[in-house]
Design an enzyme around this catalytic site. Structure first.
Site, PDB file in Angstrom:
ATOM      1  N   LYS A  81       0.287   2.015  -9.362  1.00  0.00           N
ATOM      2  CA  LYS A  81       0.952   3.404  -9.633  1.00  0.00           C
ATOM      3  C   LYS A  81      -0.439   3.683  -9.319  1.00  0.00           C
ATOM      4  O   LYS A  81      -1.641   4.014 -10.365  1.00  0.00           O
ATOM      5  CB  LYS A  81       1.312   3.454 -11.361  1.00  0.00           C
ATOM      6  CG  LYS A  81       1.791   4.204 -11.464  1.00  0.00           C
ATOM      7  CD  LYS A  81       1.624   4.432 -12.819  1.00  0.00           C
ATOM      8  CE  LYS A  81       2.833   6.171 -13.573  1.00  0.00           C
ATOM      9  NZ  LYS A  81       2.467   7.175 -13.234  1.00  0.00           N
ATOM     10  N   LYS A 124       9.734  -3.148 -11.185  1.00  0.00           N
ATOM     11  CA  LYS A 124      11.039  -2.346 -10.437  1.00  0.00           C
ATOM     12  C   LYS A 124      11.602  -3.911 -10.488  1.00  0.00           C
ATOM     13  O   LYS A 124      11.395  -5.198  -9.339  1.00  0.00           O
ATOM     14  CB  LYS A 124      10.995  -1.730  -9.058  1.00  0.00           C
ATOM     15  CG  LYS A 124       9.993  -0.809  -9.207  1.00  0.00           C
ATOM     16  CD  LYS A 124      10.530  -0.095  -7.379  1.00  0.00           C
ATOM     17  CE  LYS A 124       9.511   0.827  -8.265  1.00  0.00           C
ATOM     18  NZ  LYS A 124       9.191   1.442  -6.434  1.00  0.00           N
ATOM     19  N   LYS A 155       0.910   0.748 -18.175  1.00  0.00           N
ATOM     20  CA  LYS A 155      -0.190   1.700 -17.789  1.00  0.00           C
ATOM     21  C   LYS A 155      -0.834   1.169 -18.424  1.00  0.00           C
ATOM     22  O   LYS A 155      -0.741   0.382 -18.897  1.00  0.00           O
ATOM     23  CB  LYS A 155      -0.261   2.990 -18.315  1.00  0.00           C
ATOM     24  CG  LYS A 155       1.095   4.032 -17.856  1.00  0.00           C
ATOM     25  CD  LYS A 155       1.163   5.583 -17.318  1.00  0.00           C
ATOM     26  CE  LYS A 155       0.317   6.410 -17.522  1.00  0.00           C
ATOM     27  NZ  LYS A 155       0.426   7.542 -17.213  1.00  0.00           N
TER      28      LYS A 155
HETATM   29  S1  IVH Z   1       8.170   3.995  -7.872  1.00  0.00           S
HETATM   30  C1  IVH Z   1      12.515   5.570 -10.399  1.00  0.00           C
HETATM   31  N1  IVH Z   1       5.694   3.868  -7.994  1.00  0.00           N
HETATM   32  O1  IVH Z   1       4.780   8.208 -11.412  1.00  0.00           O
HETATM   33  C2  IVH Z   1      11.013   5.221  -9.817  1.00  0.00           C
HETATM   34  N2  IVH Z   1       6.191   5.677  -9.008  1.00  0.00           N
HETATM   35  O2  IVH Z   1       5.632   8.310 -13.784  1.00  0.00           O
HETATM   36  C3  IVH Z   1      10.546   5.612  -8.545  1.00  0.00           C
HETATM   37  N3  IVH Z   1       4.076   6.638  -8.869  1.00  0.00           N
HETATM   38  O3  IVH Z   1       6.335  10.754 -10.832  1.00  0.00           O
HETATM   39  C4  IVH Z   1       9.196   5.840  -8.823  1.00  0.00           C
HETATM   40  N4  IVH Z   1       2.761   5.136  -7.849  1.00  0.00           N
HETATM   41  O4  IVH Z   1       5.524   9.614  -8.590  1.00  0.00           O
HETATM   42  C5  IVH Z   1       6.542   4.399  -8.352  1.00  0.00           C
HETATM   43  N5  IVH Z   1       4.042   2.960  -6.928  1.00  0.00           N
HETATM   44  C6  IVH Z   1       4.981   3.304  -7.873  1.00  0.00           C
HETATM   45  C7  IVH Z   1       3.981   5.005  -8.303  1.00  0.00           C
HETATM   46  C8  IVH Z   1       5.000   5.582  -8.556  1.00  0.00           C
HETATM   47  C9  IVH Z   1       2.904   6.913  -8.427  1.00  0.00           C
HETATM   48  C10 IVH Z   1       3.969   7.643  -9.713  1.00  0.00           C
HETATM   49  C11 IVH Z   1       5.690   8.824  -9.456  1.00  0.00           C
HETATM   50  C12 IVH Z   1       6.222   9.230 -10.723  1.00  0.00           C
HETATM   51  C13 IVH Z   1       5.636   8.846 -11.545  1.00  0.00           C
HETATM   52  C14 IVH Z   1       6.277   8.246 -12.053  1.00  0.00           C
END
Ligand code: IVH
Length: 675
Positions: free
Chosen positions: A121, A297, A321
């Protein structure tokens, strides 16, 4: 005059050079495997530049020469995403992750086997980019998930982002919207701050802020000078292409030349997920960029569809997290804050300390019970953390470091702002100020109304709200929509510029998503999450206003106290007057598309369309009917349930009348589908 054939030759040569330069950009910035030297690259670039100067009509807006340093803009336009960029639900332990897993099983059935894709993340700024027929069209910040700021000119300066997707010759992809994270590498961040400091400019607190500050720049030349990186992790919308799994989607992202989030893995079970989390946490410090967890996912697209989404996040993904950092500091004092609900809450004033990327000098102490529970005193050495790496929180005092000079924390008897007597009911954790006119309450309600998650009126912060109230320019939130720029600019210390900016932002805010509107109302007990839930469960503000207690408590997340609070809010005449006035003054509420729950709403219902529709295309209308379980037919028969009549309807209209079939105007149809 240029000969037509020559002109065609130049056009081809320009195309060839663009493709070649883009390919080298890809090899250099994405693959880290350049094939040619910088000098050789410059030759290609100069050649393109020269040709374009000679033939200005042949300059492509997506040419490599158009990437650097466009002219500054005065503000960012708003962009609407084809599909919302949802947020993620989160967990903080393996136990919680298993809770998520069990929920998946409950929905999908025990026997089903679930694979996952996992990615780090990234701790940056989320953006969405649209490509049409493989060409870059726009890039926008995530904003509220539905609309964002058009930062195309800035994003174009990031060389790792292709202006043309590397598609197979025959492959046609009319539209593709993709989502990724703009980040600042740690070493680049240190260099940037050193440079800013040497120039006497303000430095950034952490790499995330550096990424955000560099991208949300009105002057693209500044963005161009910052080494931003972007990694992509999700295609939010694509036409004429389907993926059977998320892993396949990630491979596609990589294949078309977009930088894919590093260290993505396909995982087979929850043990793999646990190992992935542990490994990533171990590697965290060595990564060149900051991450704050991993994203897991469900891999199968089919299972994702079955799981669906709630308005805030999909049910098929979760952010796991990392635990937050903890540091020690000193509690210097306690300040009692009066919030919009009248609650008087203790705020810890701390010796400033750097933690999880920012300097913290205040933290909430929640309430008196919490002060009692952790047994904290003024003067104590305390351990603090940032919940979810964001919200500062005091965990506990270090009792054995006391020297006897510490002072007991005593809650006030009277409101620290308006001095009226505070009251506390036995089942409430807060003492409250019940003076509806208390300046702190009024200011905070208006501030809440204008805040980012609500009407998002930039420029209308605490100071401005206080001035407007003190000068009697506004009395309640609806007055915001009657503000005039000459009145504002005449106020002490307000220039024309700020006044116009606020008026402009007020105007911009008038079109608002339903859940944000609910949130803005500031109903006691209805925060961010419940606003989403209410927007999911009611099709309009009218229906919400008239909701009964039973209807409300039947919603899973809503308990009797909140249900009663919602009823009380809408029973209050002055609240209703304010809502009516808001609508009268031009506030329009945008209602969400029908959700999964309603998938079978039009089951067994056959629709026929005749005449032109003004608010959506035929195809869109067909898709909506189908997505709600209905069918579409081209001719009217006795099996037709509804005929939707647009402008200049044909003979189908007459036939429908003859057969006594229900006829819907476009407006009625939109209502039926909940638009
Ligand atoms: S997937 C529907 N993958 O984290 C799911 N999000 O707390 C789409 N983010 O605003 C998001 N790294 O922009 C995904 N590897 C990652 C990510 C990620 C950072 C951000 C994302 C979202 C936030 C959510």
């Amino acid at each position: 005059m240029v000969n037509k054939n020559d002109y065609e030759e130049v056009r081809k040569e320009i195309r060839r050079l663009i493709t070649e330069i883009e390919r080298h950009n890809y090899l250099y910035y994405v693959k880290n495997e350049p094939e040619i030297s910088d000098a050789e690259f410059d030759i290609l670039y100069d050649r393109l530049n020269k040709l374009e100067s000679k033939y200005p009509l042949l300059v492509d807006t997506n040419s490599p020469t158009q990437r650097i340093g466009a002219e500054p803009v005065t503000e960012f336009e708003t962009i609407h995403f084809a599909k919302p960029l949802l947020s993620l639900d989160k967990v903080q332990s393996y136990e919680d992750f298993l809770g998520f897993f069990n929920k998946l099983k409950r929905i999908l059935g025990e026997g089903i086997s679930i694979n996952y894709t996992a990615t780090p993340k990234l701790d940056g700024l989320s953006i969405g980019i649209r490509y049409e027929n493989g060409r870059f069209v726009w890039a926008a910040t995530r904003g509220d998930g539905y609309t964002g700021e058009n930062v195309s000119l800035n994003v174009k300066t990031i060389k790792s982002i292709p202006m043309f997707l590397n598609l197979d010759e025959k492959q046609k992809i009319p539209v593709l919207e993709i989502r990724g994270e703009v980040i600042y590498h740690r070493d680049d961040f240190v260099k940037l701050n050193a440079k800013l400091e040497s120039m006497g400019e303000k430095t950034f607190v952490n790499p995330r802020n550096a990424a955000s500050g560099s991208l949300r720049q009105l002057d693209p030349k500044i963005t161009a000078s910052r080494p931003l990186k972007v990694y992509f992790y999700d295609i939010t919308h694509v036409e004429d292409l389907e993926f059977t799994s998320h892993w396949e989607m990630l491979k596609f992202i990589e294949k078309v030349g977009l930088p894919l989030v590093p260290n993505a893995e396909f995982l087979e079970n929850t043990i793999d997920v646990k190992n992935y989390f542990e490994n990533t946490r171990t590697k965290r410090a060595q990564l060149p960029f900051e991450i704050d967890g991993v994203v897991i996912k469900v891999d199968s697209t089919e299972l994702q569809t079955r799981l669906g989404e709630v308005s805030h996040h999909p049910r098929w993904a979760i952010a796991w997290k990392f635990q937050s950092e903890e540091v020690m500091t000193v509690l210097k004092d306690v300040f009692w804050n009066v919030s919009r609900t009248g609650a008087v809450t203790p705020v810890a004033i701390l010796e400033p300390v750097f933690i999880s990327g920012a300097t913290i000098s205040r933290a909430t102490l929640h309430n008196e019970d919490e002060i009692e529970r952790i047994g904290i005193k003024i003067g104590d050495k305390v351990i603090i953390t940032r919940a979810g790496d964001v919200i500062p929180e005091v965990i506990k005092p270090i009792v054995n470091l006391r020297d006897g000079s510490e002072i007991k924390i005593v809650p006030p008897e009277r409101c620290p702002v308006c001095n009226s007597k505070l009251s506390k009911s036995p089942d409430d954790v807060f003492r409250r100020c019940s003076n509806k006119k208390c300046p702190a309450i009024v200011t905070d309600s208006i501030k809440h109304f204008a805040s980012k998650r609500a009407f998002n009126i930039e420029g209308l912060g605490e100071k401005q709200v206080e001035i407007l109230l003190n000068e009697n320019v506004i009395e309640n939130v609806s007055d915001i929509f009657t503000l005039k720029s000459d009145k504002l600019s005449s106020l002490n210390r307000w220039g024309d510029k700020l006044a116009q900016k606020i008026i402009h932002n007020v105007e911009k805010s008038k079109h608002i998503h339903f859940s944000r509107f609910i949130y803005a109302l500031g109903i006691f007990g209805v925060g961010d999450h419940l606003s989403d839930i209410l927007a999911d469960n009611f099709n309009s503000i009218k229906l919400l206003m008239n909701a009964s207690f039973d209807e409300l408590v039947n919603i899973k997340e809503i308990g009797p106290t909140t249900a009663q609070s919602i009823i009380n809010f809408f029973n209050n005449e002055s609240n209703m007057e304010i809502i009516e006035r808001l609508i009268k003054l031009g506030v329009t509420i945008e209602y969400p598309e029908k959700r999964i729950i309603e998938e079978s709403k039009l089951k067994n219902q056959t629709f026929v369309f005749t005449g032109g529709l003004s608010s959506l295309s035929r195809e869109e209308a067909f898709n909506i009917v189908k997505s709600l379980g209905g069918q579409v037919s081209t001719s009217v028969s006795k099996n037709t349930n509804f005929v939707v009549v647009g402008e200049n309807p044909g003979s189908k209209y007459e036939k429908a009348k003859k057969l006594g079939i229900t006829i819907l105007t476009e407006e009625e149809f939109l209502k039926l589908i909940g638009k």
